[in-house]
Design an enzyme around this catalytic site. Structure first.
Site, mmCIF file in Angstrom:
data_model
loop_
_atom_site.group_PDB
_atom_site.id
_atom_site.type_symbol
_atom_site.label_atom_id
_atom_site.label_comp_id
_atom_site.label_asym_id
_atom_site.label_seq_id
_atom_site.Cartn_x
_atom_site.Cartn_y
_atom_site.Cartn_z
ATOM 1 N N TYR A 571 0.870 -1.185 0.000
ATOM 2 C CA TYR A 571 0.000 0.000 0.000
ATOM 3 C C TYR A 571 0.896 1.221 0.000
ATOM 4 O O TYR A 571 1.796 1.338 0.833
ATOM 5 C CB TYR A 571 -0.885 -0.048 1.252
ATOM 6 N N ASP A 668 9.430 3.039 -0.648
ATOM 7 C CA ASP A 668 8.423 3.676 0.190
ATOM 8 C C ASP A 668 8.766 3.332 1.632
ATOM 9 O O ASP A 668 8.536 2.210 2.090
ATOM 10 C CB ASP A 668 7.037 3.143 -0.193
ATOM 11 N N LYS A 696 4.851 10.163 8.268
ATOM 12 C CA LYS A 696 4.653 9.686 9.651
ATOM 13 C C LYS A 696 5.673 10.284 10.637
ATOM 14 O O LYS A 696 5.533 11.427 11.032
ATOM 15 C CB LYS A 696 4.650 8.163 9.675
HETATM 16 N N1 PLP Z 1 3.118 4.251 2.240
HETATM 17 C C1 PLP Z 1 2.988 3.335 3.183
HETATM 18 C C2 PLP Z 1 3.899 2.146 3.183
HETATM 19 C C3 PLP Z 1 2.012 3.463 4.168
HETATM 20 O O1 PLP Z 1 1.847 2.508 5.096
HETATM 21 C C4 PLP Z 1 1.198 4.621 4.158
HETATM 22 C C5 PLP Z 1 0.153 4.804 5.190
HETATM 23 O O2 PLP Z 1 -0.091 3.989 6.034
HETATM 24 C C6 PLP Z 1 1.380 5.556 3.149
HETATM 25 C C7 PLP Z 1 2.339 5.347 2.207
HETATM 26 C C8 PLP Z 1 0.513 6.785 3.098
HETATM 27 O O3 PLP Z 1 0.818 7.671 4.096
HETATM 28 P P1 PLP Z 1 -0.274 8.715 4.589
HETATM 29 O O4 PLP Z 1 -1.322 7.951 5.285
HETATM 30 O O5 PLP Z 1 0.512 9.653 5.472
HETATM 31 O O6 PLP Z 1 -0.790 9.408 3.388
#
Ligand code: PLP
Length: 872
Positions: A571, A668, A696
């Site tokens: 994700y 990511d 985060k």
């Molecule tokens: N990438 C990963 C691996 C994530 O787990 C998340 C959110 O949980 C995101 C991107 C997206 O981040 P945000 O919720 O701050 O938009």
């Protein structure tokens, strides 16, 4: 043993005549027994295909007289077999060596004999006890001849009988023929048996004999010998028949709905029981395989039936399991009405007297009237259900088939069922009345941030937080909880940490600045660039989702290519592309996944411009080389939170392919960035991407995101001072609140603290491992199948016997219902964990917090076991 195929039909006719005569002569009492005897003789003489039919009838005492069923059971494991001399000759031929050069002992009298093969007990030279399955001499040829003869008949019938052509008889017959032929091919059977063996690895009560790979030939299959009580003698097992029947049903559904690979012939001759009630699944002559889409269709159809949503059920059924649906369209409303009435009758009115056979028959009749029919897959599923139901009813004549099926189907659902809701309603009304009032108030004006009624992740009993400190939160009703959500990731230092509070307080005092240059944004960028050896420069934004959007845009602009490669189950935020094949819905073969939208409302072009691969599949990376010319970038979670580990060989290979082809590699690390190590998973793995997406932790609890990486990529959004060149060569990155002073101060404070206290990461991992061990011990103690992966503060828990492998398989094994319930039981025991999400530790969690969590977990899983969340 080879027979002329014409004799099979002749035999049957002869017996029919004999049967007629006997009916005229025999007194009524002995008639049934004599019928059964004749039928058995007739089927045995007619050959393996007919014996197979007899096996099926043996489980159907609701359809045929009990005397027949009793007699026909012989066919399941006690059919005629080869004599000792033939057996010896077959084994020697298959081994191409004398028997005693491989086996220390070999019992020439078979332990079981079915329609196609017989099984012998033997011992290898190293002492291992094995079962040797031998295809009976001449059977393969007999099947072949019979099928050819029948094939000719079908082709003829196809020309003269419209009904055969209409029902696609030739194609169907070809499929059935392939099934029969494959039954006599032990090489194919071994492949299927190994796959089922892997699927049930670690299962609490299902066993599959391990294949001995060196001793598999076209007509011989050697496997581990498993002792057990025969299916027809289940009364000797220590568990009650009702429990065995439930286990059987659960096992069959697990294979169909979850594994997509099911034993195709679960009659009592193919299933043994251990004394304590484990099921030993034998004989993979026939299996049923369902594609990911078919599994989805099956689950979603039955799910609608459990909710009594008949119109939806009809739509799903027709979409997934009907061919010739175009014929229905003209009379859709009429068809829908008839099918709704039939579903309602079977799944609701008659549900406690469920009969698969009459349900399938009624539905088939409707389809037939409208010129449509079941798909082949559904027909195969039907056969499995039939065998399963026959055997389950034999084990427990009082069984409520549909009730068990409903419970199973329901566990897919991420939403509370009525039964589970009732369990919690009373308790939570007492424990969190203030929060529930707020939930109801919120419901009037607020839809979906991240915690109340969100798509797919609803929270039926949300708590509303009054304050949060260190590793704990307090709700508006005054209850205190150890918090394992970590706010989905930012709060690695725990709530209200002094360095964050101080940064924010002083930030507020200096005024909130955004859209104008400020020192905190430079400081945060410097820290990021400094933390990642792979990074020369950074850009800031407001969330992880934004960071991924920007990273992909930069790569597209830089490469002037459109296609993005991502990995199934990863994700990357809520953008259309970030959600492609990310969770819950997958498609294509698991080894060759196809992209599918993660949410309605996605742009189909974006989905099409995404290539999906499996993390860990090094061979599949060849596709990157082949398609490099179309690719903008590859994006990957180096350490997926679902498994909490990274695959170093895979990442190394991925890096190498990207370097060779010049395709930028984006990691990511929105979750892992400063959570698993200072510098993220890439620092642990020692692999440098071209770009890193962050979020985060780097905002200290305020909205924040960043992309850090190689200068030439990041500078794709830097002006060239030529507006025309900018338009041709550059990409825009902006955002009103991006780089605002408050967020950057908070982020800088957290990162500085972490950089200066890197021992915290080791301590956090030690706490993680301790808690993981406690969890494993608890689930083990209560005999609950549960996989707990935990690493460096990230926990992922799955109520399934399957280990974390391919993401979709893990998801398919998940018991969502139990996972949601766990969150609520934990809340009742003073621990807050998010529903259906990985959970997180912070450095602020004390030993006391951990001990309280361990205790709450132990109590919760004990409650869950008592409350019947798991089939035992
Ligand atoms: N990438 C990963 C691996 C994530 O787990 C998340 C959110 O949980 C995101 C991107 C997206 O981040 P945000 O919720 O701050 O938009």
């Amino acid at each position: 043993m080879t027979r002329n195929p014409f004799t099979s039909a002749g035999t049957i006719l002869g017996h029919a005549f004999g049967y007629g005569v006997s009916r005229l002569r025999s007194p009524r009492e002995s008639l049934r027994a004599e019928e059964a005897e004749r039928l058995l003789d007739c089927l045995v003489e007619a050959g393996p295909i007919y014996m197979k039919l007899g096996q099926l009838l043996a489980t159907r005492s609701d359809l045929v007289p009990v005397e027949w069923a009793d007699k026909l059971r012989t066919l399941q494991d006690d059919a005629p077999h080869m004599d000792a001399a033939t057996t010896r000759a077959v084994v020697t031929r298959e081994l191409r060596a004398p028997m005693n050069s491989v086996f220390r002992e070999f019992d020439l009298a078979p332990v079981a004999s079915g329609s196609v093969a017989q099984v012998h007990r033997a011992r290898l030279l190293d002492g291992q006890e094995v079962a040797v399955k031998l295809v009976k001499e001449g059977v393969a040829e007999h099947i072949d001849q019979n099928l050819r003869l029948m094939g000719r008949g079908i082709r003829l019938a196809d020309k003269v009988l419209p009904v055969v052509a209409e029902s696609d008889g030739i194609r169907r017959f070809a499929e059935v023929s392939a099934l029969f032929r494959s039954q006599a091919d032990m090489l194919q059977e071994a492949v299927r048996q190994k796959a089922v063996y892997r699927n049930f690895g670690g299962h609490p009560y299902v066993r599959v004999p391990r294949v001995v790979p060196d001793l598999v030939t076209p007509r011989m299959l050697t496997m581990e010998f498993m002792e057990g009580i025969r299916g027809n003698s289940a009364h000797e097992v220590r568990l009650p028949g009702a429990q065995l029947a439930r286990r059987l049903q659960d096992t069959i559904y697990t294979m169909l709905y979850m594994h997509g690979l099911s034993h195709g012939d679960p009659h009592p001759g193919n299933i043994l029981f251990s004394q304590d009630g484990a099921l030993i699944l034998l004989d993979y002559g026939i299996t049923v395989e369902l594609t990911e889409d078919e599994k989805w269709g099956l689950s979603s159809f039955y799910y609608a039936c459990t909710r009594k949503e008949w119109d939806i059920a009809v739509d799903r059924f027709t979409a997934h399991f009907v061919t010739g649906a175009e014929n229905l369209r003209a009379r859709w409303e009429e068809y829908r009405g008839e099918l709704v009435a039939t579903l309602e009758r079977h799944f609701d009115t008659l549900s406690n007297r469920w009969s698969t056979i009459s349900y399938f028959r009624d539905v088939r009749d409707i389809l037939h009237r409208y010129g449509a029919r079941y798909t082949t897959s559904f027909t195969k599923v039907e056969l499995v259900f039939l065998s399963c139901e026959g055997f389950a009813t034999q084990l427990d004549p009082e069984i409520n088939i549909w009730d068990n099926a409903r419970k199973f189907t329901d566990r897919f659902s991420p939403y509370m069922s009525k039964a589970v809701r009732e369990r919690f309603d009373l308790q939570f009304r007492k424990q969190i009345p203030g929060s529930l009032d707020m939930r109801d108030r919120a419901d009037k004006s607020l839809v979906a941030p991240t915690h109340i009624h969100r798509y797919f992740f609803p929270s039926t009993y949300p708590i509303f937080v009054k304050d949060a400190l260190a590793g704990r939160i307090r709700d508006v009703d005054g209850n205190e909880y150890v918090d394992l959500s970590g706010g989905y990731g930012p709060h690695i230092l725990g709530y209200s940490h002094p360095v964050v509070n101080e940064a924010i307080t002083s930030g507020v005092a200096s005024g909130l600045v955004n859209g104008i240059g400020n020192q905190p944004e430079i400081e945060l960028a410097e820290l990021l660039v400094d933390a990642f050896p792979s990074a020369d420069k950074a850009l800031l934004c407001n969330s992880g989702t934004e960071s991924v959007l920007l990273a992909i845009r930069l790569c597209r602009a830089y490469r002037k290519r459109r296609t993005v490669v991502k990995f199934e189950g990863h994700y990357h935020g809520f953008s259309d592309q970030g959600m492609v094949s990310s969770w819950f819905r997958f498609t294509g073969d698991k080894h060759a996944p196809q992209p599918i939208a993660g949410t309605l409302g996605s742009d189909p072009n974006v989905v099409q411009n995404t290539v999906v691969l499996q993390y860990g599949d090094i061979a599949a990376l060849e596709q990157l080389r082949e398609r490099a010319d179309e690719l903008a970038c590859v994006i990957c979670e180096p350490m997926p939170s679902s498994t909490t580990t990274f695959d170093l060989d895979f990442l190394t290979a991925l890096r190498a392919v990207c370097t060779d082809t010049g395709v930028p590699l984006v990691f990511d690390e929105v979750v892992t960035g400063f959570r698993v190590a200072y510098g993220g998973a890439q620092t642990l793995a020692g692999i440098e991407p071209d770009l890193t997406c962050l979020g985060k932790v780097i905002g200290g609890g305020l909205p924040c995101g960043a992309v850090a990486g190689r200068a030439e990529l990041i500078e794709t959004c830097r002006s060239s001072e030529d507006p025309f060149r900018d338009y041709e060569q550059k990409a825009f990155a902006g955002g009103t609140l991006s780089g605002n002073s408050l967020t950057c101060r908070a982020g800088t404070a957290v990162l500085t603290h972490l950089r200066e206290n890197q021992h915290l990461y080791e301590e956090l991992d030690a706490k993680t491992q301790w808690l993981r061990r406690e969890f494993v011990e608890s689930t083990g103690k209560h005999g609950i199948s549960c996989r707990i992966n935990a690493q460096r503060s990230i926990f992922s828990l799955n109520f399934s016997h399957r280990s974390a492998g391919i993401y979709r398989e893990r998801m398919a094994g998940s018991n969502f219902k139990a996972t949601i319930a766990l969150a609520y039981y934990m809340r009742q025991h003073g621990v807050y964990m998010p529903e259906l999400h990985s959970f997180l530790l912070s450095v602020a969690h004390t030993d006391e917090d951990l001990a309280a969590t361990s205790k709450a977990f132990d109590l919760s899983v004990a409650d869950m076991a008592n409350d019947g969340f798991f089939v035992t």
